[in-house]
Design a protein around this motif. Structure first.
Motif, PDB file in Angstrom:
ATOM      1  N   ARG A 112       0.853  -1.193   0.000  1.00 60.93           N
ATOM      2  CA  ARG A 112       0.000   0.000   0.000  1.00 60.93           C
ATOM      3  C   ARG A 112       0.891   1.245   0.000  1.00 60.93           C
ATOM      4  N   VAL A 113       0.584   2.162  -0.931  1.00 63.95           N
ATOM      5  CA  VAL A 113       1.349   3.407  -1.039  1.00 63.95           C
ATOM      6  C   VAL A 113       0.381   4.585  -0.961  1.00 63.95           C
ATOM      7  N   ALA A 114       0.642   5.504  -0.034  1.00 62.35           N
ATOM      8  CA  ALA A 114      -0.204   6.683   0.139  1.00 62.35           C
ATOM      9  C   ALA A 114       0.381   7.861  -0.645  1.00 62.35           C
ATOM     10  N   THR A 115      -0.490   8.626  -1.285  1.00 59.18           N
ATOM     11  CA  THR A 115      -0.011   9.748  -2.086  1.00 59.18           C
ATOM     12  C   THR A 115      -1.130  10.742  -2.369  1.00 59.18           C
ATOM     13  N   SER A 116      -0.734  11.965  -2.685  1.00 56.35           N
ATOM     14  CA  SER A 116      -1.656  12.969  -3.216  1.00 56.35           C
ATOM     15  C   SER A 116      -1.529  13.067  -4.736  1.00 56.35           C
ATOM     16  N   TYR A 117      -0.668  12.215  -5.321  1.00 58.24           N
ATOM     17  CA  TYR A 117      -0.416  12.236  -6.772  1.00 58.24           C
ATOM     18  C   TYR A 117      -0.616  10.834  -7.345  1.00 58.24           C
ATOM     19  N   PRO A 118      -1.856  10.321  -7.279  1.00 54.21           N
ATOM     20  CA  PRO A 118      -2.096   8.934  -7.706  1.00 54.21           C
ATOM     21  C   PRO A 118      -1.881   8.704  -9.200  1.00 54.21           C
ATOM     22  N   ASN A 119      -2.147   9.697 -10.035  1.00 53.94           N
ATOM     23  CA  ASN A 119      -2.027   9.492 -11.474  1.00 53.94           C
ATOM     24  C   ASN A 119      -0.562   9.360 -11.905  1.00 53.94           C
ATOM     25  N   ILE A 120       0.293  10.233 -11.370  1.00 56.40           N
ATOM     26  CA  ILE A 120       1.723  10.136 -11.700  1.00 56.40           C
ATOM     27  C   ILE A 120       2.278   8.807 -11.213  1.00 56.40           C
ATOM     28  N   LEU A 121       1.902   8.432  -9.990  1.00 55.63           N
ATOM     29  CA  LEU A 121       2.406   7.187  -9.427  1.00 55.63           C
ATOM     30  C   LEU A 121       1.902   5.974 -10.205  1.00 55.63           C
ATOM     31  N   ALA A 122       0.636   5.992 -10.582  1.00 53.38           N
ATOM     32  CA  ALA A 122       0.079   4.867 -11.339  1.00 53.38           C
ATOM     33  C   ALA A 122       0.807   4.688 -12.666  1.00 53.38           C
ATOM     34  N   ARG A 123       1.106   5.802 -13.343  1.00 56.77           N
ATOM     35  CA  ARG A 123       1.835   5.713 -14.615  1.00 56.77           C
ATOM     36  C   ARG A 123       3.244   5.162 -14.394  1.00 56.77           C
ATOM     37  N   TYR A 124       3.880   5.623 -13.331  1.00 59.50           N
ATOM     38  CA  TYR A 124       5.239   5.172 -13.044  1.00 59.50           C
ATOM     39  C   TYR A 124       5.265   3.680 -12.740  1.00 59.50           C
ATOM     40  N   PHE A 125       4.362   3.225 -11.879  1.00 61.42           N
ATOM     41  CA  PHE A 125       4.312   1.803 -11.548  1.00 61.42           C
ATOM     42  C   PHE A 125       3.993   0.964 -12.791  1.00 61.42           C
ATOM     43  N   ALA A 126       3.094   1.462 -13.643  1.00 58.50           N
ATOM     44  CA  ALA A 126       2.745   0.728 -14.865  1.00 58.50           C
ATOM     45  C   ALA A 126       3.967   0.583 -15.775  1.00 58.50           C
ATOM     46  N   GLU A 127       4.751   1.646 -15.907  1.00 62.83           N
ATOM     47  CA  GLU A 127       5.968   1.593 -16.724  1.00 62.83           C
ATOM     48  C   GLU A 127       6.972   0.590 -16.178  1.00 62.83           C
ATOM     49  N   LYS A 128       7.005   0.453 -14.853  1.00 58.29           N
ATOM     50  CA  LYS A 128       7.988  -0.430 -14.207  1.00 58.29           C
ATOM     51  C   LYS A 128       7.435  -1.830 -13.952  1.00 58.29           C
ATOM     52  N   GLY A 129       6.186  -2.068 -14.307  1.00 58.71           N
ATOM     53  CA  GLY A 129       5.593  -3.380 -14.104  1.00 58.71           C
ATOM     54  C   GLY A 129       5.323  -3.709 -12.648  1.00 58.71           C
ATOM     55  N   ILE A 130       4.993  -2.705 -11.866  1.00 56.44           N
ATOM     56  CA  ILE A 130       4.728  -2.883 -10.440  1.00 56.44           C
ATOM     57  C   ILE A 130       3.230  -2.776 -10.181  1.00 56.44           C
ATOM     58  N   GLU A 142       2.839  12.014   4.794  1.00 51.04           N
ATOM     59  CA  GLU A 142       4.013  11.436   5.441  1.00 51.04           C
ATOM     60  C   GLU A 142       3.704  10.667   6.731  1.00 51.04           C
ATOM     61  N   ILE A 143       2.506  10.866   7.314  1.00 48.82           N
ATOM     62  CA  ILE A 143       2.185  10.148   8.551  1.00 48.82           C
ATOM     63  C   ILE A 143       1.534   8.790   8.290  1.00 48.82           C
ATOM     64  N   ALA A 144       1.197   8.507   7.023  1.00 46.35           N
ATOM     65  CA  ALA A 144       0.459   7.284   6.703  1.00 46.35           C
ATOM     66  C   ALA A 144       1.166   6.009   7.160  1.00 46.35           C
ATOM     67  N   PRO A 145       2.477   5.848   6.943  1.00 47.36           N
ATOM     68  CA  PRO A 145       3.114   4.612   7.428  1.00 47.36           C
ATOM     69  C   PRO A 145       3.082   4.487   8.949  1.00 47.36           C
ATOM     70  N   ALA A 146       3.238   5.599   9.661  1.00 44.20           N
ATOM     71  CA  ALA A 146       3.299   5.549  11.124  1.00 44.20           C
ATOM     72  C   ALA A 146       1.980   5.106  11.742  1.00 44.20           C
ATOM     73  N   VAL A 147       0.862   5.420  11.071  1.00 48.13           N
ATOM     74  CA  VAL A 147      -0.445   5.052  11.635  1.00 48.13           C
ATOM     75  C   VAL A 147      -0.994   3.769  11.009  1.00 48.13           C
ATOM     76  N   GLY A 148      -0.185   3.112  10.200  1.00 48.51           N
ATOM     77  CA  GLY A 148      -0.587   1.839   9.631  1.00 48.51           C
ATOM     78  C   GLY A 148      -1.432   1.909   8.385  1.00 48.51           C
ATOM     79  N   MET A 149      -1.519   3.088   7.737  1.00 49.67           N
ATOM     80  CA  MET A 149      -2.333   3.229   6.529  1.00 49.67           C
ATOM     81  C   MET A 149      -1.606   2.794   5.270  1.00 49.67           C
ATOM     82  N   ALA A 150      -0.258   2.766   5.302  1.00 59.42           N
ATOM     83  CA  ALA A 150       0.496   2.461   4.090  1.00 59.42           C
ATOM     84  C   ALA A 150       1.869   1.902   4.454  1.00 59.42           C
ATOM     85  N   ASP A 151       2.458   1.202   3.492  1.00 62.80           N
ATOM     86  CA  ASP A 151       3.816   0.681   3.655  1.00 62.80           C
ATOM     87  C   ASP A 151       4.858   1.684   3.184  1.00 62.80           C
TER      88      ASP A 151
END
Length: 283
Positions: A112-130, A142-151
């Motif tokens: 799980r990855v938390a972000t305010s830029y889901p479209n850029i991240l989705a394109r990047y992961f798609a290019e890298k096969g992730i 930045e607090i998402a991993p600390a509270v268990g919302m994201a890795d």
């Protein structure tokens, strides 16, 4: 009259207004106004949230916009990118808790990855096969991993201090961003001409940064040597002096070459050397 959209508040607002001011365009700042009329150029300034600027420009609500490239890339609205503006530099990066055993991008598969830029991240992961779970968060990503919302997170990084203070480490740099000038694709010929006039002013300001205007007196017999040392933007300007056998040379050189060239000029007899900041002369 052109209409330009800029960020309503924050550092990008201040830097945008400062750049326009350097170009002879004065904007009356008011926290209560949506639109302000500028002086020194036929321009209206529209104050918006940064993430609304690409859409406003694409729709023609504003003819031009100053906004971070990250917002242009994330929103994906059809706009013309006219020029980079040299401020507001940052990057969009992936980060994980510093205790994580990170060995490469494959770490994010199924995570799980938390972000305010889901479209850029989705394109990047798609290019890298992730394949990963992308969770959109507005605000304190930045607090998402600390509270268990994201890795991990995908967010803007400038100095990296916010990551450190939240126990995170940057692991992948995805997109480098800075402020850009964008335009509506459907501008008519009159607004195109006005846009060209504006960009000429802005380019003149940006090109002058880090440049020095150098004046000196030199024996005419050493003129050829000086020209080889100081090519200037095209070639140095040479003017005769009242004193027989002497001339005055005017040239523009970059800051990083300045002192090495000054020393060489002194060695061939240059005197009365005066150095001015070119950007101050343009203002």
């Amino acid at each position: 009259m052109l209409r330009i959209a800029i960020q309503a508040k924050g550092r990008l607002n201040e830097q945008s207004i400062d750049l326009l001011s350097e170009a002879g365009i004065r904007v009356a700042e008011s926290k209560r106004k949506l639109i302000s009329r500028a002086e020194g150029f036929p321009l209206e300034v529209l104050f918006l949230r940064d993430d609304d600027i690409p859409q406003a420009v694409s729709m023609g609500v504003a003819d031009l916009g100053i906004v971070g490239l990250n917002e242009v890339a994330e929103k994906g609205f059809p706009v013309e990118q006219i020029m980079d503006l040299g401020f507001g530099g940052c990057r969009l990066s992936l980060a994980v808790p510093k205790t994580t055993a990170y060995e490469g991008l494959a770490f994010f598969r199924g995570r799980r990855v938390a972000t305010s830029y889901p479209n850029i991240l989705a394109r990047y992961f798609a290019e890298k096969g992730i394949e990963a779970e992308i969770h959109t968060i507005e605000g304190s990503v930045e607090i998402a991993p600390a509270v268990g919302m994201a890795d991990g997170i995908f967010d803007i990084v400038s100095s990296g201090g916010t990551l450190i203070s939240n126990g995170l480490v940057e692991v992948e740099k995805v997109l480098f961003s800075e402020a850009v000038l964008i335009a509506c694709p459907g501008l008519d010929s009159d607004k195109r001409r006005e846009t060209e006039q504006l960009t000429f002013r802005l380019n003149s300001i940006l090109d002058s940064r880090g440049m020095k205007y150098v004046l000196m007196n030199l024996p005419k017999e050493r003129l050829g040597d000086a020209i080889r040392i100081l090519p200037g933007m095209r070639s140095p300007t040479v003017l005769p002096l009242a004193q027989e056998g002497w001339c005055s040379i005017h040239a523009v050189i970059s800051q990083d070459q300045l002192w090495e060239r000054i020393e060489r000029l002194k060695e061939i007899g240059a005197e009365g050397i005066l150095i001015l900041a070119l950007e101050n002369m343009i203002r």
